[in-house]
Design a protein around this motif. Structure first.
Motif, mmCIF file in Angstrom:
data_model
loop_
_atom_site.group_PDB
_atom_site.id
_atom_site.type_symbol
_atom_site.label_atom_id
_atom_site.label_comp_id
_atom_site.label_asym_id
_atom_site.label_seq_id
_atom_site.Cartn_x
_atom_site.Cartn_y
_atom_site.Cartn_z
ATOM 1 N N LEU A 1 13.528 9.831 -7.415
ATOM 2 C CA LEU A 1 12.255 9.237 -7.003
ATOM 3 C C LEU A 1 11.283 9.150 -8.180
ATOM 4 N N TYR A 2 11.374 10.124 -9.067
ATOM 5 C CA TYR A 2 10.535 10.108 -10.268
ATOM 6 C C TYR A 2 10.886 8.894 -11.124
ATOM 7 N N MET A 3 12.183 8.715 -11.368
ATOM 8 C CA MET A 3 12.644 7.563 -12.152
ATOM 9 C C MET A 3 12.274 6.260 -11.447
ATOM 10 N N GLY A 4 12.409 6.256 -10.112
ATOM 11 C CA GLY A 4 12.089 5.049 -9.343
ATOM 12 C C GLY A 4 10.630 4.650 -9.512
ATOM 13 N N ALA A 5 9.741 5.638 -9.510
ATOM 14 C CA ALA A 5 8.309 5.351 -9.639
ATOM 15 C C ALA A 5 8.018 4.692 -10.986
ATOM 16 N N PHE A 6 8.595 5.255 -12.047
ATOM 17 C CA PHE A 6 8.340 4.668 -13.365
ATOM 18 C C PHE A 6 9.023 3.312 -13.510
ATOM 19 N N SER A 7 10.239 3.193 -12.949
ATOM 20 C CA SER A 7 10.947 1.907 -13.042
ATOM 21 C C SER A 7 10.179 0.797 -12.344
ATOM 22 N N SER A 8 9.568 1.136 -11.213
ATOM 23 C CA SER A 8 8.860 0.094 -10.466
ATOM 24 C C SER A 8 7.708 -0.456 -11.305
ATOM 25 N N GLU A 9 7.060 0.418 -12.049
ATOM 26 C CA GLU A 9 5.972 -0.037 -12.915
ATOM 27 C C GLU A 9 6.495 -0.899 -14.059
ATOM 28 N N ILE A 10 7.666 -0.512 -14.597
ATOM 29 C CA ILE A 10 8.266 -1.310 -15.676
ATOM 30 C C ILE A 10 8.618 -2.697 -15.145
ATOM 31 N N ALA B 1 0.807 -1.226 0.000
ATOM 32 C CA ALA B 1 0.000 0.000 0.000
ATOM 33 C C ALA B 1 0.844 1.282 0.000
ATOM 34 N N PRO B 2 1.822 1.447 0.918
ATOM 35 C CA PRO B 2 2.606 2.690 0.887
ATOM 36 C C PRO B 2 3.422 2.841 -0.395
ATOM 37 N N ILE B 3 3.916 1.727 -0.917
ATOM 38 C CA ILE B 3 4.702 1.790 -2.158
ATOM 39 C C ILE B 3 3.803 2.206 -3.314
ATOM 40 N N TYR B 4 2.591 1.655 -3.309
ATOM 41 C CA TYR B 4 1.623 2.034 -4.344
ATOM 42 C C TYR B 4 1.363 3.541 -4.271
ATOM 43 N N GLY B 5 1.206 4.041 -3.054
ATOM 44 C CA GLY B 5 0.989 5.482 -2.869
ATOM 45 C C GLY B 5 2.140 6.303 -3.422
ATOM 46 N N TYR B 6 3.360 5.895 -3.077
ATOM 47 C CA TYR B 6 4.546 6.596 -3.582
ATOM 48 C C TYR B 6 4.548 6.631 -5.110
ATOM 49 N N VAL B 7 4.336 5.456 -5.722
ATOM 50 C CA VAL B 7 4.415 5.364 -7.185
ATOM 51 C C VAL B 7 3.362 6.271 -7.832
ATOM 52 N N GLN B 8 2.159 6.225 -7.298
ATOM 53 C CA GLN B 8 1.096 7.026 -7.909
ATOM 54 C C GLN B 8 1.351 8.524 -7.743
ATOM 55 N N VAL B 9 1.822 8.935 -6.561
ATOM 56 C CA VAL B 9 2.088 10.365 -6.342
ATOM 57 C C VAL B 9 3.139 10.869 -7.335
ATOM 58 N N PHE B 10 4.208 10.091 -7.511
ATOM 59 C CA PHE B 10 5.284 10.551 -8.381
ATOM 60 C C PHE B 10 4.961 10.404 -9.855
ATOM 61 N N ARG B 11 4.065 9.472 -10.181
ATOM 62 C CA ARG B 11 3.682 9.343 -11.593
ATOM 63 C C ARG B 11 2.655 10.391 -11.986
ATOM 64 N N CYS B 12 1.874 10.835 -11.026
ATOM 65 C CA CYS B 12 0.743 11.697 -11.363
ATOM 66 C C CYS B 12 0.981 13.161 -11.007
ATOM 67 N N THR B 13 2.201 13.528 -10.658
ATOM 68 C CA THR B 13 2.517 14.944 -10.492
ATOM 69 C C THR B 13 3.704 15.264 -11.394
ATOM 70 N N PRO B 14 3.780 16.510 -11.906
ATOM 71 C CA PRO B 14 4.880 16.850 -12.810
ATOM 72 C C PRO B 14 6.215 16.847 -12.068
ATOM 73 N N LEU B 15 7.244 16.435 -12.775
ATOM 74 C CA LEU B 15 8.587 16.408 -12.203
ATOM 75 C C LEU B 15 9.019 17.807 -11.762
ATOM 76 N N LEU B 16 8.648 18.806 -12.561
ATOM 77 C CA LEU B 16 9.004 20.186 -12.209
ATOM 78 C C LEU B 16 8.439 20.558 -10.834
ATOM 79 N N VAL B 17 7.195 20.162 -10.602
ATOM 80 C CA VAL B 17 6.567 20.437 -9.311
ATOM 81 C C VAL B 17 7.310 19.700 -8.189
ATOM 82 N N GLN B 18 7.719 18.471 -8.460
ATOM 83 C CA GLN B 18 8.426 17.694 -7.436
ATOM 84 C C GLN B 18 9.756 18.346 -7.048
ATOM 85 N N ILE B 19 10.507 18.782 -8.053
ATOM 86 C CA ILE B 19 11.811 19.398 -7.776
ATOM 87 C C ILE B 19 11.620 20.693 -6.979
ATOM 88 N N VAL B 20 10.690 21.508 -7.434
ATOM 89 C CA VAL B 20 10.416 22.768 -6.743
ATOM 90 C C VAL B 20 9.936 22.499 -5.323
#
Lengths: 274, 226
Positions: B107-116, B62-81
């Protein structure tokens, strides 16, 4: 192994097996003994629970309730019984060979590597020993010339024979066959049945789920008819196949006899070629 | 319109460009590697199942799913800022720009990698799992010998594609003033007032880094036979 009433050794004992999938009861309290060296055929309409029963024997499906014993290994399921650990299950399955409808060969390995995989990875045999055994087994199923072929390069009948060799490489006490000819083109069925007949003649303990009734008549020691999750009739092969007492067995077999007559001539011609 | 191109202004800053390019490559390499490692573990957590304790699977994933979804569904620019400007407010201490941006990228790359990773494993036919089990393999033997060798081949093309995107995404380092190629370009423009030559050069540099990678990915895609 346990002695059964007739003095022979029971290799497989299934006692009061139940299996639910959610609310659906696929198997409703079946019990049977299979003696060492015997060949048991399980017949019945699609969805009657025969494949599930077979998969419960090597615990690919976890029985909801009941006891499964193969050789000395016995597992009881149901309230108050712990699920066996993955390691225990793995060790248990090394003694039971299984062949599937869709062959399920490992596509990234050649035919001989498929056969060597179990002995090397599971039994920790040396490469040399495993290779020698695998070559013998492929010769036995008539595929010495296909050792280095990948599964995609094999016909269905050849792939299924490799799958049989792969299961035999573990030197199992018991072989389970789950509708192994159902996915094959009709002209490739007999080469697989030929290998199975050979195994039966050698005294391999086998449980076979099939729709090949004429093959059952020829090879089976015992036949059970399954319907709606229960064994509705069981006995000697001739008795069940030629003189069934249960009305549902009669109507089930009548459909097959009708179809078999049509296929009879073609089938006889094919058999001669082998 | 008559415009006199002058690429000398670009070449005059070779040292800066080299430094910028090495920062871009270092961030790309570091965050792709870090993201891959995160992805493998996060992917395993997403796939985790316990036969004995079915509830354990949900607690782990569950927490990992949350992490992946948050990072996949928000822009990277927003995450860095957010890591650079917002997190310090919560945390009470500021994070250097290189760390905030690196963390966001990784973390952005990690979220997408986990899905791959997860999708690669799940794509392996059910029959392969049951055939391995029927041979008496333990879970780790099955993964090592049967599932992963097939799954990794399927994971390579999407992973290379994601890596290409990741290298391009490092240009977002610009917003927190980490001197990558893009930020270096903007500084040189401020010095020389030559946006056309400078930004064209920036684009060419990215292209030269990514085109070979793109060709490699295309070749991997074509190898469907494996």
């Amino acid at each position: 192994m346990t002695s059964s009433e007739n003095g022979k050794e029971a290799m497989i004992q299934i006692t009061d097996l139940h299996k639910y999938f959610g609310d659906v009861q696929a198997v409703r309290g079946v019990s049977i003994d299979v003696n060492a060296g015997d060949v048991l055929f399980v017949i019945g309409p699609s969805g009657c629970g025969k494949s599930t029963t077979l998969r419960c024997i090597n615990l690919l499906e976890h029985p909801t309730k009941g006891t499964i014993q193969v050789g000395e290994d016995s597992h009881t399921f149901g309230a108050g019984h712990n699920m066996p650990s993955g390691r225990v299950l793995a060790r248990y399955r090394t003694h039971i060979g299984m062949v599937f409808q869709q062959f399920d060969l490992f596509p990234h390995m050649t035919a001989i590597e498929n056969v060597m995989e179990g002995p090397i990875t599971v039994l920790k045999k040396s490469n040399k020993e495993a290779e020698a055994t695998a070559a013998d087994l492929l010769a036995k199923v008539g595929l010495s010339d296909k050792e280095d072929s990948f599964p995609t390069q094999l016909s269905g009948g050849q792939a299924q024979r490799v799958a049989i060799a792969r299961a035999l490489a573990m030197q199992p006490r018991v072989m389970l066959f789950d509708e192994v000819t159902s996915a094959l083109d009709p002209e490739l069925v007999s080469e697989v049945l030929h290998v199975m007949r050979q195994l039966a003649d050698e005294g391999t303990t086998m449980v076979v789920v099939t729709h090949e009734m004429s093959f059952a008549r020829e090879v089976a020691d015992h036949v059970v008819m399954m319907d709606a999750g229960q064994f509705i009739e069981q006995g000697e092969a001739e008795q069940i196949l030629d003189n069934p007492q249960n009305a549902r067995t009669q109507s089930f077999l009548a459909r097959f006899h009708g179809a078999a007559e049509i296929r009879g001539m073609a089938g006889a011609a094919l058999e001669k070629e082998i | 319109m008559h415009y006199v191109w002058d690429f000398d202004v670009v070449l005059a800053f070779t040292d800066f460009w080299l430094k910028g390019a090495s920062i871009t490559l270092a961030y790309a390499f570091g965050t792709i590697t870090g993201g891959l490692i995160i992805g493998v573990f996060a992917g395993m957590a997403l796939l985790f199942e316990s036969r004995k304790f079915p509830w354990l699977g949900a607690i782990v994933s569950a927490p990992i799913y949350g992490y992946v979804q948050v990072f996949r569904c928000t822009p990277l620019l927003v995450q860095i800022v957010w890591f650079y400007y917002a997190l310090p407010v919560l945390w009470g201490a500021s994070m250097p720009a290189w760390m905030a941006s690196g963390l966001g990228l990784m973390l952005y790359m990690g979220a997408f990698s986990s899905e791959i990773f997860r999708a690669g494993i799940m794509s392996i036919d059910k029959g392969q799992w049951q055939a391995s089990r029927a041979l008496g393999m333990t879970y780790s033997q099955m993964m090592r010998r049967i599932i992963l060798p097939q799954a990794t081949r399927r994971m390579v093309p999407p992973f290379v594609n994601q890596s290409i995107l990741q290298l391009k995404n490092t240009s977002l380092l610009y917003v927190v003033a980490v001197p990558d190629i893009m930020y270096t370009g903007s500084i040189i423009v401020a010095e020389t007032f030559r946006p056309l030559e400078v930004y064209t050069s920036v684009a060419i540099m990215y292209f030269c880094m990514l085109f070979p990678l793109q060709r490699f990915a295309a070749r991997m895609e074509a190898r469907r036979d494996i």
